[in-house]
Design a protein around this motif. Structure first.
Motif, PDB file in Angstrom:
ATOM      1  N   TYR A 142     -14.849  58.959  14.987  1.00 33.46           N
ATOM      2  CA  TYR A 142     -14.420  58.920  16.389  1.00 33.46           C
ATOM      3  C   TYR A 142     -14.444  57.487  16.929  1.00 33.46           C
ATOM      4  O   TYR A 142     -13.496  57.045  17.598  1.00 33.46           O
ATOM      5  N   MET A 143     -15.516  56.768  16.624  1.00 32.98           N
ATOM      6  CA  MET A 143     -15.642  55.396  17.123  1.00 32.98           C
ATOM      7  C   MET A 143     -14.626  54.461  16.467  1.00 32.98           C
ATOM      8  O   MET A 143     -14.274  53.424  17.045  1.00 32.98           O
ATOM      9  N   ARG A 144     -14.140  54.803  15.274  1.00 32.09           N
ATOM     10  CA  ARG A 144     -13.101  54.002  14.620  1.00 32.09           C
ATOM     11  C   ARG A 144     -11.705  54.419  15.039  1.00 32.09           C
ATOM     12  O   ARG A 144     -10.712  53.851  14.596  1.00 32.09           O
ATOM     13  N   GLY A 145     -11.646  55.468  15.870  1.00 33.25           N
ATOM     14  CA  GLY A 145     -10.345  55.969  16.294  1.00 33.25           C
ATOM     15  C   GLY A 145      -9.650  56.804  15.242  1.00 33.25           C
ATOM     16  O   GLY A 145      -8.429  57.010  15.306  1.00 33.25           O
ATOM     17  N   GLU A 146     -10.416  57.313  14.289  1.00 26.28           N
ATOM     18  CA  GLU A 146      -9.854  58.127  13.219  1.00 26.28           C
ATOM     19  C   GLU A 146     -10.095  59.606  13.502  1.00 26.28           C
ATOM     20  O   GLU A 146     -11.020  59.958  14.249  1.00 26.28           O
ATOM     21  N   PRO A 147      -9.298  60.503  12.925  1.00 26.88           N
ATOM     22  CA  PRO A 147      -9.507  61.933  13.163  1.00 26.88           C
ATOM     23  C   PRO A 147     -10.806  62.425  12.550  1.00 26.88           C
ATOM     24  O   PRO A 147     -11.225  61.945  11.488  1.00 26.88           O
ATOM     25  N   MET A 148     -11.449  63.357  13.224  1.00 24.18           N
ATOM     26  CA  MET A 148     -12.640  64.000  12.673  1.00 24.18           C
ATOM     27  C   MET A 148     -12.195  65.163  11.788  1.00 24.18           C
ATOM     28  O   MET A 148     -11.259  65.883  12.129  1.00 24.18           O
ATOM     29  N   MET A 149     -12.860  65.333  10.665  1.00 17.75           N
ATOM     30  CA  MET A 149     -12.454  66.333   9.671  1.00 17.75           C
ATOM     31  C   MET A 149     -13.592  67.320   9.426  1.00 17.75           C
ATOM     32  O   MET A 149     -14.296  67.254   8.414  1.00 17.75           O
ATOM     33  N   PRO A 150     -13.841  68.256  10.354  1.00 14.52           N
ATOM     34  CA  PRO A 150     -14.981  69.174  10.209  1.00 14.52           C
ATOM     35  C   PRO A 150     -14.790  70.162   9.063  1.00 14.52           C
ATOM     36  O   PRO A 150     -13.689  70.676   8.839  1.00 14.52           O
ATOM     37  N   LYS A 151     -15.887  70.404   8.340  1.00  8.97           N
ATOM     38  CA  LYS A 151     -15.857  71.356   7.225  1.00  8.97           C
ATOM     39  C   LYS A 151     -17.037  72.337   7.260  1.00  8.97           C
ATOM     40  O   LYS A 151     -17.085  73.258   6.455  1.00  8.97           O
ATOM     41  N   ILE A 152     -17.986  72.121   8.183  1.00 11.87           N
ATOM     42  CA  ILE A 152     -19.241  72.887   8.136  1.00 11.87           C
ATOM     43  C   ILE A 152     -19.405  73.834   9.321  1.00 11.87           C
ATOM     44  O   ILE A 152     -19.767  74.998   9.147  1.00 11.87           O
ATOM     45  N   LEU A 153     -19.190  73.349  10.534  1.00 10.99           N
ATOM     46  CA  LEU A 153     -19.538  74.118  11.723  1.00 10.99           C
ATOM     47  C   LEU A 153     -18.301  74.775  12.354  1.00 10.99           C
ATOM     48  O   LEU A 153     -17.209  74.234  12.271  1.00 10.99           O
ATOM     49  N   PRO A 154     -18.486  75.978  12.975  1.00 16.02           N
ATOM     50  CA  PRO A 154     -19.770  76.613  13.296  1.00 16.02           C
ATOM     51  C   PRO A 154     -20.502  77.222  12.101  1.00 16.02           C
ATOM     52  O   PRO A 154     -21.719  77.287  12.087  1.00 16.02           O
ATOM     53  N   THR A 155     -19.778  77.690  11.086  1.00 16.15           N
ATOM     54  CA  THR A 155     -20.419  78.227   9.893  1.00 16.15           C
ATOM     55  C   THR A 155     -19.512  77.922   8.702  1.00 16.15           C
ATOM     56  O   THR A 155     -18.302  78.144   8.773  1.00 16.15           O
ATOM     57  N   LYS A 156     -20.106  77.423   7.646  1.00 17.10           N
ATOM     58  CA  LYS A 156     -19.322  76.938   6.505  1.00 17.10           C
ATOM     59  C   LYS A 156     -18.401  78.004   5.936  1.00 17.10           C
ATOM     60  O   LYS A 156     -17.277  77.715   5.504  1.00 17.10           O
ATOM     61  N   SER A 157     -18.835  79.264   5.931  1.00 15.64           N
ATOM     62  CA  SER A 157     -18.069  80.334   5.287  1.00 15.64           C
ATOM     63  C   SER A 157     -16.852  80.771   6.081  1.00 15.64           C
ATOM     64  O   SER A 157     -15.996  81.497   5.559  1.00 15.64           O
ATOM     65  N   LEU A 158     -16.733  80.329   7.332  1.00 16.13           N
ATOM     66  CA  LEU A 158     -15.611  80.754   8.177  1.00 16.13           C
ATOM     67  C   LEU A 158     -14.362  79.925   7.882  1.00 16.13           C
ATOM     68  O   LEU A 158     -14.451  78.776   7.436  1.00 16.13           O
ATOM     69  N   PRO A 159     -13.174  80.486   8.171  1.00 14.89           N
ATOM     70  CA  PRO A 159     -11.928  79.764   7.864  1.00 14.89           C
ATOM     71  C   PRO A 159     -11.604  78.630   8.835  1.00 14.89           C
ATOM     72  O   PRO A 159     -10.771  77.775   8.519  1.00 14.89           O
ATOM     73  N   VAL A 160     -12.211  78.632  10.015  1.00 11.43           N
ATOM     74  CA  VAL A 160     -11.932  77.612  11.028  1.00 11.43           C
ATOM     75  C   VAL A 160     -13.198  76.807  11.292  1.00 11.43           C
ATOM     76  O   VAL A 160     -14.294  77.377  11.405  1.00 11.43           O
ATOM     77  N   HIS A 161     -13.076  75.488  11.383  1.00 10.51           N
ATOM     78  CA  HIS A 161     -14.214  74.620  11.672  1.00 10.51           C
ATOM     79  C   HIS A 161     -13.865  73.687  12.817  1.00 10.51           C
ATOM     80  O   HIS A 161     -12.717  73.271  12.970  1.00 10.51           O
ATOM     81  N   TYR A 162     -14.891  73.369  13.640  1.00  8.15           N
ATOM     82  CA  TYR A 162     -14.705  72.509  14.798  1.00  8.15           C
ATOM     83  C   TYR A 162     -15.617  71.292  14.705  1.00  8.15           C
ATOM     84  O   TYR A 162     -16.722  71.378  14.160  1.00  8.15           O
ATOM     85  N   PRO A 163     -15.186  70.163  15.264  1.00 10.20           N
ATOM     86  CA  PRO A 163     -16.075  68.996  15.320  1.00 10.20           C
ATOM     87  C   PRO A 163     -17.274  69.287  16.216  1.00 10.20           C
ATOM     88  O   PRO A 163     -17.149  69.982  17.231  1.00 10.20           O
ATOM     89  N   ILE A 164     -18.422  68.752  15.842  1.00  8.99           N
ATOM     90  CA  ILE A 164     -19.614  68.868  16.677  1.00  8.99           C
ATOM     91  C   ILE A 164     -19.865  67.581  17.446  1.00  8.99           C
ATOM     92  O   ILE A 164     -20.490  67.595  18.514  1.00  8.99           O
ATOM     93  N   ALA A 165     -19.384  66.450  16.951  1.00 15.25           N
ATOM     94  CA  ALA A 165     -19.579  65.191  17.677  1.00 15.25           C
ATOM     95  C   ALA A 165     -18.919  65.259  19.046  1.00 15.25           C
ATOM     96  O   ALA A 165     -17.747  65.648  19.164  1.00 15.25           O
ATOM     97  N   PHE A 166     -19.684  64.943  20.094  1.00 10.11           N
ATOM     98  CA  PHE A 166     -19.202  64.946  21.478  1.00 10.11           C
ATOM     99  C   PHE A 166     -18.686  66.324  21.901  1.00 10.11           C
ATOM    100  O   PHE A 166     -17.785  66.442  22.718  1.00 10.11           O
ATOM    101  N   ASN A 167     -19.268  67.363  21.325  1.00 13.48           N
ATOM    102  CA  ASN A 167     -18.774  68.715  21.561  1.00 13.48           C
ATOM    103  C   ASN A 167     -19.943  69.689  21.619  1.00 13.48           C
ATOM    104  O   ASN A 167     -21.072  69.360  21.229  1.00 13.48           O
ATOM    105  N   LEU A 168     -19.700  70.881  22.126  1.00 13.59           N
ATOM    106  CA  LEU A 168     -20.641  72.000  22.088  1.00 13.59           C
ATOM    107  C   LEU A 168     -19.909  73.187  21.483  1.00 13.59           C
ATOM    108  O   LEU A 168     -18.766  73.456  21.849  1.00 13.59           O
ATOM    109  N   ILE A 169     -20.574  73.900  20.585  1.00 10.93           N
ATOM    110  CA  ILE A 169     -19.950  75.057  19.946  1.00 10.93           C
ATOM    111  C   ILE A 169     -20.795  76.299  20.259  1.00 10.93           C
ATOM    112  O   ILE A 169     -21.920  76.419  19.758  1.00 10.93           O
ATOM    113  N   PRO A 170     -20.281  77.221  21.088  1.00 13.62           N
ATOM    114  CA  PRO A 170     -21.069  78.416  21.463  1.00 13.62           C
ATOM    115  C   PRO A 170     -20.980  79.505  20.403  1.00 13.62           C
ATOM    116  O   PRO A 170     -20.665  80.660  20.681  1.00 13.62           O
ATOM    117  N   HIS A 171     -21.269  79.112  19.158  1.00 12.05           N
ATOM    118  CA  HIS A 171     -21.065  80.015  18.027  1.00 12.05           C
ATOM    119  C   HIS A 171     -21.959  79.555  16.886  1.00 12.05           C
ATOM    120  O   HIS A 171     -21.707  78.519  16.266  1.00 12.05           O
TER     121      HIS A 171
END
Length: 344
Positions: free
Chosen positions: A176-205
């Motif tokens: 984020y600080m380099r201006g590059e895209p974040m590439m989430p692979k773990i959260l909210p749960t690794k086994s799920l098909p969709v992942h969201y960035p946690i940096a500068f974010n909140l995940i209610p899941h």
């Protein structure tokens, strides 16, 4: 137990396993021999404990022959290896969710329900981290008057999702600080098909959602609270949220009691409770924050105040280190209690 126990750490290379090692050193936990166990991919890795180098071994059923205490860091392997360890005479203290709701397995926070340890049949379960931290703040209140209702919102560190989630937060902040895209692979749960960035974010899941629209993590807080306090009448309403914090969880708690309590009585009861400290000085802006409760043994409670509309309710804020009291420390305290009371 007259001799020092033989101890095995299952999952020694993970975040909780490494914390077990740190705590064994810090707390001078006694052992006559130590085994560090992990999956096959970690075999041969060298790890130092109290200045002695150990090679990580692959965890198998045979690993527990002659072992007195098994400190299990968590994961699905517990379901397979815990019964095997028990058959070989080992007492397992398990940090996974595999046995927590088994009626034959005590679910223990030593400051809250240590007496349940004596009921074990070879396995003792460590509660979920969010449940432990909540009950450390609420048990002293419960001892003043039974709690009838809890509404809790958690702010849970990425450490609760393991080493990979900790690294992912670091990588996302850097990207984020380099201006590059974040590439989430773990959260909210690794086994799920969709992942969201946690940096500068909140995940209610956290964990998977269930049919009642609550997450598995939220329902753990409900069921585990009932089991630990031996009180299934408490109405528990949780919302669990992952936040961009490395180690310590925090929770905002509304607790309703059977009788109205004085805030000073509540404050004094919390302050006197082992493993908890009151940090509640609004004039000097003193209140618990995850940045400062990380690496600490105790849970910290602040913002203690009566509810504005319900004279039988109190609101408070608690923060505690997820890897320590929320996981490894709680398990090691169970082992310490057993040694102190000759229960092995």
């Amino acid at each position: 137990m007259k001799k020092k126990p033989v101890v095995a750490i299952l999952g020694a290379t993970g975040a909780v396993g490494q914390e077990f090692i740190r705590l064994i050193e810090e707390r001078k936990f006694p052992y006559s021999a130590l085994k560090l166990l992990a999956s096959a991919r970690s075999v041969g890795k060298k790890m130092a404990v109290n200045g002695v180098e150990y090679a990580v071994e692959e965890a198998t059923a045979a690993s527990f022959a002659g072992v007195d205490i098994g400190l299990f860091a968590g994961g699905s392997i517990s379901k397979v290896l815990a019964p095997e360890a028990v058959q070989r005479g080992c007492v397992v203290i398990d940090n996974s969710s595999a046995f927590r709701m088994d009626p034959q397995v005590p679910l223990v926070v030593p400051e809250v329900n240590a007496a349940d340890i004596a009921l074990h049949k070879g396995i003792i379960a460590n509660p979920n981290c969010s449940t432990i931290i909540m009950l450390m703040a609420l048990k002293p209140i419960y001892d003043l008057s039974p709690i009838t209702k809890i509404v809790v919102s958690t702010y849970q560190a990425v450490s609760g999702a393991g080493k990979e989630a900790i690294e992912e937060l670091r990588e996302e902040v850097s990207a984020y600080m380099r201006g590059e895209p974040m590439m989430p692979k773990i959260l909210p749960t690794k086994s799920l098909p969709v992942h969201y960035p946690i940096a500068f974010n909140l995940i209610p899941h956290i964990d998977v959602f269930l049919d009642n629209a609550y997450s598995k993590e939220e329902m753990k807080m409900v069921h585990e609270t009932h089991k630990i306090l031996h009180d299934h009448t408490i109405a528990v309403s949780p919302t669990t949220v992952r936040v961009p914090v490395f180690r310590s969880h925090a929770e905002a708690i509304y607790a309703e009691t059977a009788t109205a309590l004085n805030v000073e009585d509540i404050r004094n009861a919390i302050q006197q409770f082992p493993g908890v400290q009151v940090q509640d000085d609004l004039e000097h802006m003193q209140y618990p924050m995850p940045l400062y409760t990380s690496e600490k043994y105790d849970c910290y409670v602040g913002r203690i105040r009566k509810d504005l509309f319900n004279p039988k309710a109190v609101n408070l804020w608690v923060s505690g280190d997820q890897i320590r009291k929320g996981a490894a420390l709680n398990a090691l305290q169970i082992a310490e209690y057993m040694l102190a009371h000759n229960m092995l």
